[in-house]
Write a protein that holds these residues in place. Structure first.
Motif, short mmCIF file in Angstrom:
data_model
loop_
_atom_site.label_atom_id
_atom_site.label_comp_id
_atom_site.label_asym_id
_atom_site.label_seq_id
_atom_site.Cartn_x
_atom_site.Cartn_y
_atom_site.Cartn_z
N VAL A 1 -1.44 -6.61 3.42
CA VAL A 1 -0.97 -5.38 4.07
C VAL A 1 -0.33 -4.43 3.06
O VAL A 1 -0.64 -3.22 3.02
N GLN A 2 0.56 -4.92 2.20
CA GLN A 2 1.27 -4.04 1.26
C GLN A 2 0.33 -3.37 0.26
O GLN A 2 0.44 -2.14 0.04
N PRO A 3 -0.62 -4.09 -0.38
CA PRO A 3 -1.56 -3.40 -1.27
C PRO A 3 -2.41 -2.36 -0.56
O PRO A 3 -2.71 -1.29 -1.13
N THR B 1 4.93 -14.21 -1.37
CA THR B 1 5.30 -12.82 -1.65
C THR B 1 5.81 -12.67 -3.08
O THR B 1 5.49 -11.69 -3.76
N LEU B 2 6.59 -13.61 -3.55
CA LEU B 2 7.04 -13.57 -4.94
C LEU B 2 5.85 -13.64 -5.90
O LEU B 2 5.82 -12.97 -6.94
N GLY B 3 4.86 -14.47 -5.53
CA GLY B 3 3.65 -14.51 -6.35
C GLY B 3 2.90 -13.19 -6.36
O GLY B 3 2.38 -12.76 -7.40
N ALA B 4 2.86 -12.52 -5.19
CA ALA B 4 2.19 -11.22 -5.11
C ALA B 4 2.93 -10.17 -5.94
O ALA B 4 2.31 -9.32 -6.58
N LEU B 5 4.27 -10.21 -5.95
CA LEU B 5 5.04 -9.29 -6.80
C LEU B 5 4.70 -9.49 -8.27
O LEU B 5 4.56 -8.52 -9.04
N ALA B 6 4.55 -10.73 -8.67
CA ALA B 6 4.20 -11.01 -10.07
C ALA B 6 2.81 -10.48 -10.40
O ALA B 6 2.57 -10.00 -11.53
N LEU B 7 1.89 -10.53 -9.44
CA LEU B 7 0.55 -10.01 -9.69
C LEU B 7 0.56 -8.49 -9.86
O LEU B 7 -0.21 -7.94 -10.65
N LEU B 8 1.44 -7.80 -9.11
CA LEU B 8 1.54 -6.35 -9.27
C LEU B 8 2.07 -6.02 -10.66
O LEU B 8 1.50 -5.20 -11.38
N ASP B 9 3.18 -6.62 -11.00
CA ASP B 9 3.77 -6.48 -12.34
C ASP B 9 4.93 -7.46 -12.41
O ASP B 9 5.79 -7.47 -11.52
N VAL B 10 4.96 -8.26 -13.44
CA VAL B 10 5.97 -9.29 -13.52
C VAL B 10 7.38 -8.70 -13.52
O VAL B 10 8.35 -9.36 -13.13
N VAL C 1 2.42 1.82 -13.79
CA VAL C 1 1.86 1.54 -12.46
C VAL C 1 1.75 2.84 -11.70
O VAL C 1 2.37 3.86 -12.06
N SER C 2 0.96 2.83 -10.64
CA SER C 2 0.82 4.02 -9.79
C SER C 2 1.93 4.05 -8.75
O SER C 2 2.65 3.07 -8.54
N ILE C 3 2.03 5.19 -8.08
CA ILE C 3 3.01 5.31 -6.99
C ILE C 3 2.70 4.30 -5.89
O ILE C 3 3.60 3.68 -5.30
N GLY C 4 1.40 4.10 -5.62
CA GLY C 4 1.00 3.15 -4.57
C GLY C 4 1.42 1.73 -4.91
O GLY C 4 1.85 0.97 -4.04
N THR C 5 1.27 1.37 -6.21
CA THR C 5 1.68 0.02 -6.61
C THR C 5 3.18 -0.15 -6.48
O THR C 5 3.67 -1.19 -6.00
N ALA C 6 3.96 0.88 -6.91
CA ALA C 6 5.41 0.80 -6.76
C ALA C 6 5.80 0.73 -5.28
O ALA C 6 6.73 0.02 -4.90
N THR C 7 5.05 1.46 -4.45
CA THR C 7 5.30 1.42 -3.01
C THR C 7 5.04 0.02 -2.46
O THR C 7 5.81 -0.52 -1.66
N ALA C 8 3.91 -0.58 -2.92
CA ALA C 8 3.57 -1.93 -2.46
C ALA C 8 4.66 -2.92 -2.88
O ALA C 8 5.04 -3.82 -2.11
N ALA C 9 5.19 -2.75 -4.12
CA ALA C 9 6.25 -3.65 -4.59
C ALA C 9 7.49 -3.52 -3.73
O ALA C 9 8.12 -4.53 -3.35
N ALA C 10 7.88 -2.26 -3.41
CA ALA C 10 9.06 -2.06 -2.57
C ALA C 10 8.84 -2.65 -1.17
O ALA C 10 9.74 -3.27 -0.59
#
Length: 601
Positions: free
Chosen positions: A55-57, A167-176, A290-299
């Motif tokens: 959902v977040q990505p 979810t922690l694993g997904a955050l690492a995939l976006l950017d450690v 990272v893009s704005i979308g990636t930062a949004t997904a991380a938040a």
């Protein structure tokens, strides 16, 4: 292992509480038969949680599309995928939670069955020392608390832990670096959990003990209401009940304050973590990493952690409370782990365990002694042999140890030392004890009788009732054998309730019957009727009868006299009556009392 029995302010020696290691071991034992169901449910929940993390990505993708000014048609695919994710996640989550819930209910049912089975095997004197309130609190409050945790906390805890890890694993995939920022909240959360757990387990255990003491006081006050009023002790008992209630309320308020402090610390952790992720996102977007979308997904990922992290930590409250209740239940099951020796089984004591028993002896009691705690001996090296088919009457003054010996022979009480050995024809399952305290189970009269023999036909029930001279009144009930008796049903007077117990004995058809003053509750009017019922029920079987009335001793093949926990005489009624010994004194006192109270013609 269990901790030593705590002592409530009632002075009772409470039943033991299992330590954490033993509680965990017991839980693993309960779950082991359903490992397949547990692994399947867990696997489905992992899949459901993993799907939900898309959902977040997808939302981040939508943000990038809008930020880049792309055509509206480009939004179609992410939106369709969001709908698909929602459907798949909903179905898999439902299936996974259903399996986890089924696992929990199965384990709970197994725990209840084991608790009831073991509680029924506890020594009578151990229950007396603990008091009814302690066991009642465990059967009601502790079982309810564990059941609540199993039905709500267990599925939610499993789901929350999986969501946190993935979810922690997904955050690492976006950017450690997003992961590192999010982990800044972890020290506060861990300290909060540690602060809470260290206080909660002891607090909830104390709360359970206080509730048990409160119930014990209420049971004693209500049960002895007539005596309390007769001695004008209402004020003292009210104050005692109020004092134990105040203690229970004080512990409850302490637990409320503990939970409030717990929540406050969690909010601080959320603020630290979210602020760190937003700052990291700002720097990474500014640097073009990272893009704005990636930062949004991380938040959004970190924000989505609020629910499962808080749920997992909050569920510590339910988990600690349930763990305290589970430890109290396991403490009881461990206490009864070694079943009491019953007829045909020798107690592990220092007397000779191997000896020859006459083939004519139904039961042999060899040098049995018993004490209800240090300095409270009741029986002293009692030896007694009951021949097959023999009826032995046990007599003596109050406190001589008659009921204790009867329970030991019946196998419901373990002797402190000595052995009870049965012949091959008198096995453990072929012994029935009937006492003066008869319980009428709630349900139809037929169902009550079938507790002794579930496969009994209606004809069998009528035969048993007829044997103990109870068929006439049973068939005269409003609905005959279908009449509801017990609590809330048709009330049976003490004599009829005792006849019901004797009819159960007939249905069970034991080789050995032990009657502990089973006719005492009838009163003078029903005494002879009950004695006739007891004689008929005992016909053709070996019997040990604790005689409330010496007419039972007259009818017995042999009379055994107990005095201060020792056998002082044994022989037929006529022989002992003429010997001018302890039995003769009892007989004269009893005969004189009957002569004095007999009505004049």
């Amino acid at each position: 292992m269990t901790t030593p029995s705590p002592t409530a302010d009632t002075g009772a020696e409470l039943l033991p509480i299992a330590n954490p290691a033993r509680t965990r071991a017991a839980l693993r034992t309960l779950i082991r038969p359903d490992r397949g169901l547990a692994l399947t449910g867990l696997g489905i929940l992992v899949a459901a949680t993993a799907v939900g993390l898309l959902v977040q990505p997808l939302l981040g993708r939508i943000v990038d599309i809008v930020a880049d000014g792309r055509p509206a048609g480009d939004l179609t695919l992410p939106v369709v995928l969001l709908v698909a994710v929602a459907v798949v996640q909903g179905l898999t989550t439902t299936l996974g939670l259903t399996r986890i819930a089924r696992l929990g209910e199965t384990v709970l049912a197994r725990l209840r069955e084991r608790f009831v089975e073991r509680a029924l095997n506890l020594p009578a004197d151990r229950l007396e020392r603990a008091g009814a309130g302690d066991l009642t609190a465990r059967v009601t409050g502790d079982v309810a608390r564990v059941a609540e945790a199993v039905r709500s906390a267990l599925p939610e805890m499993a789901r929350s832990v999986l969501a946190i890890l993935l979810t922690l694993g997904a955050l690492a995939l976006l950017d450690v670096r997003f992961l590192l920022a999010a982990l800044l909240a972890v020290p506060v959360q861990l300290l909060t959990a540690r602060w809470y757990v260290r206080r909660a387990l002891t607090l909830y255990a104390d709360q359970r003990v206080a509730n048990g003491a409160q119930q014990q006081q209420l049971l004693e006050t209500i049960g002895g209401a007539v005596t309390v009023r007769g001695h004008r002790l209402e004020e003292q008992h009210t104050e005692r009940s109020a004092g134990r209630s105040r203690k229970a309320v004080d512990l409850t308020m302490r637990s409320v304050n503990l939970v409030l402090g717990f929540y406050g610390r969690l909010h601080i952790a959320e603020y630290i973590g979210l602020a760190a992720v937003l700052i990291a996102g700002f720097w990474l977007v500014r640097d073009g990493a990272v893009s704005i979308g990636t930062a949004t997904a991380a938040a959004l990922y970190f924000h989505s952690l609020f629910g499962p992290v808080n749920a997992a930590l909050v569920l510590l409250d339910d988990a600690q409370s349930a763990a305290a209740g589970l430890a109290r239940l396991v403490g009881v099951t461990d206490l009864a782990e070694q079943p009491e020796p019953r007829a045909g089984k020798a107690a592990p004591v220092s007397v000779p365990q191997q000896r020859t028993v006459s083939s004519e002896a139904a039961v042999t009691v060899h040098e049995v002694s018993h004490a209800y705690g240090p300095g409270r001996p009741v029986l002293h090296e009692v030896s007694l042999t009951l021949k097959a088919g023999e009826h032995v009457a046990l007599v003596g003054t109050s406190g001589a140890g008659k009921s204790t010996l009867a329970r030991i022979v019946a196998g419901v009480q373990q002797p402190t030392t000595g052995t009870v050995t049965a012949s091959a024809s008198t096995g453990e399952a072929s012994v029935v004890l009937v006492t003066q305290e008869v319980h009428v189970f709630t349900g139809s009269l037929a169902e009550d009788l079938r507790f002794a023999r579930p496969d009994a036909t209606d004809a069998d029930l009528r035969t048993a009732l007829s044997t103990v001279h109870a068929l006439d009144w049973a068939e005269a009930l409003p609905d005959g054998l279908a009449t509801v008796v017990g609590e809330g049903g048709h009330r049976l007077d003490p004599a009829r309730a005792q006849q019901l117990a004797l009819a159960r004995l007939v249905l069970a058809d034991p080789a050995l019957a032990v009657l502990d003053e089973a006719t005492a509750e009838a009163g003078s009017a029903g005494a002879r009727v009950l004695e006739r019922s007891a004689e008929a029920a005992l016909a053709g079987r070996t019997a040990l009868v604790v005689a409330h009335r010496l007419t039972q001793a007259v009818a017995a093949d042999r009379v055994v006299v107990l005095e201060a926990g020792r056998v002082v005489e044994s022989g037929p009624h006529d022989e002992l009556r003429d010997a001018d010994g302890p039995y003769a004194a009892l007989w004269r006192a009893w005969s004189g009392s009957r002569a004095t109270t007999a009505p004049h013609p």
